[in-house]
Design a protein around this motif. Structure first.
Motif, PDB file in Angstrom:
ATOM      1  N   LEU A  11       5.519 100.492  79.801  1.00  0.00           N
ATOM      2  CA  LEU A  11       5.604  99.243  80.558  1.00  0.00           C
ATOM      3  C   LEU A  11       5.895  99.615  82.001  1.00  0.00           C
ATOM      4  O   LEU A  11       6.773 100.423  82.278  1.00  0.00           O
ATOM      5  CB  LEU A  11       6.715  98.344  80.016  1.00  0.00           C
ATOM      6  CG  LEU A  11       6.626  97.983  78.537  1.00  0.00           C
ATOM      7  CD1 LEU A  11       7.838  97.152  78.118  1.00  0.00           C
ATOM      8  CD2 LEU A  11       5.342  97.234  78.232  1.00  0.00           C
ATOM      9  N   SER A  12       5.147  99.033  82.939  1.00  0.00           N
ATOM     10  CA  SER A  12       5.315  99.462  84.331  1.00  0.00           C
ATOM     11  C   SER A  12       6.005  98.435  85.207  1.00  0.00           C
ATOM     12  O   SER A  12       6.377  98.754  86.329  1.00  0.00           O
ATOM     13  CB  SER A  12       3.959  99.822  84.938  1.00  0.00           C
ATOM     14  OG  SER A  12       3.096  98.702  84.908  1.00  0.00           O
ATOM     15  N   GLY A  13       6.205  97.220  84.728  1.00  0.00           N
ATOM     16  CA  GLY A  13       6.895  96.241  85.559  1.00  0.00           C
ATOM     17  C   GLY A  13       6.863  94.850  84.973  1.00  0.00           C
ATOM     18  O   GLY A  13       6.154  94.580  83.997  1.00  0.00           O
ATOM     19  N   ARG A  62      11.744  80.050  81.414  1.00  0.00           N
ATOM     20  CA  ARG A  62      11.238  81.029  82.380  1.00  0.00           C
ATOM     21  C   ARG A  62      10.287  81.987  81.687  1.00  0.00           C
ATOM     22  O   ARG A  62      10.411  82.252  80.495  1.00  0.00           O
ATOM     23  CB  ARG A  62      12.366  81.767  83.072  1.00  0.00           C
ATOM     24  CG  ARG A  62      13.131  82.741  82.203  1.00  0.00           C
ATOM     25  CD  ARG A  62      14.394  83.187  82.877  1.00  0.00           C
ATOM     26  NE  ARG A  62      15.367  82.132  82.709  1.00  0.00           N
ATOM     27  CZ  ARG A  62      16.661  82.271  82.882  1.00  0.00           C
ATOM     28  NH1 ARG A  62      17.143  83.401  83.279  1.00  0.00           N
ATOM     29  NH2 ARG A  62      17.481  81.285  82.683  1.00  0.00           N
ATOM     30  N   ASP A  63       9.326  82.469  82.457  1.00  0.00           N
ATOM     31  CA  ASP A  63       8.305  83.376  81.942  1.00  0.00           C
ATOM     32  C   ASP A  63       8.451  84.746  82.588  1.00  0.00           C
ATOM     33  O   ASP A  63       8.712  84.845  83.781  1.00  0.00           O
ATOM     34  CB  ASP A  63       6.900  82.843  82.230  1.00  0.00           C
ATOM     35  CG  ASP A  63       6.545  81.620  81.401  1.00  0.00           C
ATOM     36  OD1 ASP A  63       7.204  81.393  80.371  1.00  0.00           O
ATOM     37  OD2 ASP A  63       5.609  80.904  81.784  1.00  0.00           O
ATOM     38  N   TYR A  64       8.268  85.769  81.780  1.00  0.00           N
ATOM     39  CA  TYR A  64       8.249  87.158  82.239  1.00  0.00           C
ATOM     40  C   TYR A  64       6.844  87.677  81.971  1.00  0.00           C
ATOM     41  O   TYR A  64       6.434  87.773  80.818  1.00  0.00           O
ATOM     42  CB  TYR A  64       9.253  88.006  81.458  1.00  0.00           C
ATOM     43  CG  TYR A  64      10.672  87.558  81.609  1.00  0.00           C
ATOM     44  CD1 TYR A  64      11.492  88.122  82.581  1.00  0.00           C
ATOM     45  CD2 TYR A  64      11.208  86.574  80.800  1.00  0.00           C
ATOM     46  CE1 TYR A  64      12.810  87.724  82.736  1.00  0.00           C
ATOM     47  CE2 TYR A  64      12.528  86.164  80.948  1.00  0.00           C
ATOM     48  CZ  TYR A  64      13.317  86.739  81.914  1.00  0.00           C
ATOM     49  OH  TYR A  64      14.615  86.337  82.062  1.00  0.00           O
ATOM     50  N   VAL A  65       6.089  87.997  83.015  1.00  0.00           N
ATOM     51  CA  VAL A  65       4.780  88.625  82.843  1.00  0.00           C
ATOM     52  C   VAL A  65       5.027  90.126  82.871  1.00  0.00           C
ATOM     53  O   VAL A  65       5.515  90.673  83.860  1.00  0.00           O
ATOM     54  CB  VAL A  65       3.779  88.197  83.931  1.00  0.00           C
ATOM     55  CG1 VAL A  65       2.475  88.974  83.784  1.00  0.00           C
ATOM     56  CG2 VAL A  65       3.523  86.697  83.859  1.00  0.00           C
ATOM     57  N   VAL A  66       4.716  90.767  81.757  1.00  0.00           N
ATOM     58  CA  VAL A  66       4.981  92.196  81.578  1.00  0.00           C
ATOM     59  C   VAL A  66       3.675  92.961  81.750  1.00  0.00           C
ATOM     60  O   VAL A  66       2.649  92.591  81.164  1.00  0.00           O
ATOM     61  CB  VAL A  66       5.584  92.468  80.184  1.00  0.00           C
ATOM     62  CG1 VAL A  66       5.887  93.948  80.007  1.00  0.00           C
ATOM     63  CG2 VAL A  66       6.828  91.620  79.959  1.00  0.00           C
ATOM     64  N   THR A  67       3.702  94.016  82.560  1.00  0.00           N
ATOM     65  CA  THR A  67       2.528  94.847  82.796  1.00  0.00           C
ATOM     66  C   THR A  67       2.664  96.160  82.034  1.00  0.00           C
ATOM     67  O   THR A  67       3.716  96.801  82.091  1.00  0.00           O
ATOM     68  CB  THR A  67       2.362  95.144  84.299  1.00  0.00           C
ATOM     69  OG1 THR A  67       2.253  93.899  84.996  1.00  0.00           O
ATOM     70  CG2 THR A  67       1.129  95.986  84.568  1.00  0.00           C
ATOM     71  N   MET A  68       1.600  96.518  81.302  1.00  0.00           N
ATOM     72  CA  MET A  68       1.580  97.768  80.545  1.00  0.00           C
ATOM     73  C   MET A  68       0.795  98.820  81.320  1.00  0.00           C
ATOM     74  O   MET A  68      -0.232  98.521  81.921  1.00  0.00           O
ATOM     75  CB  MET A  68       0.925  97.561  79.178  1.00  0.00           C
ATOM     76  CG  MET A  68       1.698  96.630  78.289  1.00  0.00           C
ATOM     77  SD  MET A  68       0.905  96.422  76.680  1.00  0.00           S
ATOM     78  CE  MET A  68      -0.457  95.345  77.110  1.00  0.00           C
ATOM     79  N   SER A  69       1.268 100.039  81.300  1.00  0.00           N
ATOM     80  CA  SER A  69       0.571 101.141  81.935  1.00  0.00           C
ATOM     81  C   SER A  69       0.810 102.406  81.119  1.00  0.00           C
ATOM     82  O   SER A  69       1.952 102.841  81.004  1.00  0.00           O
ATOM     83  CB  SER A  69       1.056 101.346  83.369  1.00  0.00           C
ATOM     84  OG  SER A  69       0.349 102.382  83.979  1.00  0.00           O
ATOM     85  N   PRO A  70      -0.214 102.953  80.501  1.00  0.00           N
ATOM     86  CA  PRO A  70      -1.608 102.539  80.597  1.00  0.00           C
ATOM     87  C   PRO A  70      -1.845 101.257  79.797  1.00  0.00           C
ATOM     88  O   PRO A  70      -1.081 100.940  78.887  1.00  0.00           O
ATOM     89  CB  PRO A  70      -2.362 103.716  79.970  1.00  0.00           C
ATOM     90  CG  PRO A  70      -1.397 104.293  78.989  1.00  0.00           C
ATOM     91  CD  PRO A  70      -0.042 104.108  79.617  1.00  0.00           C
TER      92      PRO A  70
END
Length: 122
Positions: free
Chosen positions: A39-41, A52-60
């Motif tokens: 997870l990158s951020g 509230r919403d948390y948009v989670v970015t995966m990397s890769p």
């Protein structure tokens, strides 16, 4: 199990294959991504509100959108645990091979104490 893909200490050697091991995992503590892998951020909308919403970015990113997100979490307010944390795919959510949305609904506590996330897929 060691937590590494393809590594197992089980006598059956079934645990630890790429299909049954989390591709990404992490914790959100007080609206900050900590202790994570893959997870990158995160970005937070509605901080301090009852939803509230948390948009989670995966990397890769995952190879496609065929994955599952497992969540758990709590907000501690006045000696009571309140609120629900869930993988959210409804209206206004973000869902792709590289991002997904976690939604908290509950009280308007300033911070969520802890959210645990695990992502499984191909």
């Amino acid at each position: 199990m060691s937590g590494l893909i393809g590594t197992s200490y089980s006598k059956s050697k079934v645990i630890g294959r790429s299909l049954d091991t989390a591709k990404a995992w992490g914790r959100i503590e007080d609206d900050v991504l900590t202790n994570n892998y893959g997870l990158s951020g995160i970005s937070v909308s509605g901080a301090g509100s009852a939803t509230r919403d948390y948009v989670v970015t995966m990397s890769p990113p995952m190879v496609n959108g065929a994955y599952c997100v497992v969540t758990t979490g709590y907000a501690h307010e006045g000696g009571q645990v309140e609120g629900l944390v869930q993988w959210y795919t409804g209206a206004g959510s973000t869902f792709s091979a590289s991002q997904f949305t976690i939604r908290y609904t509950g009280n308007g506590t300033p911070h969520i104490n802890c959210i645990g996330i695990a992502v499984f897929g191909t």
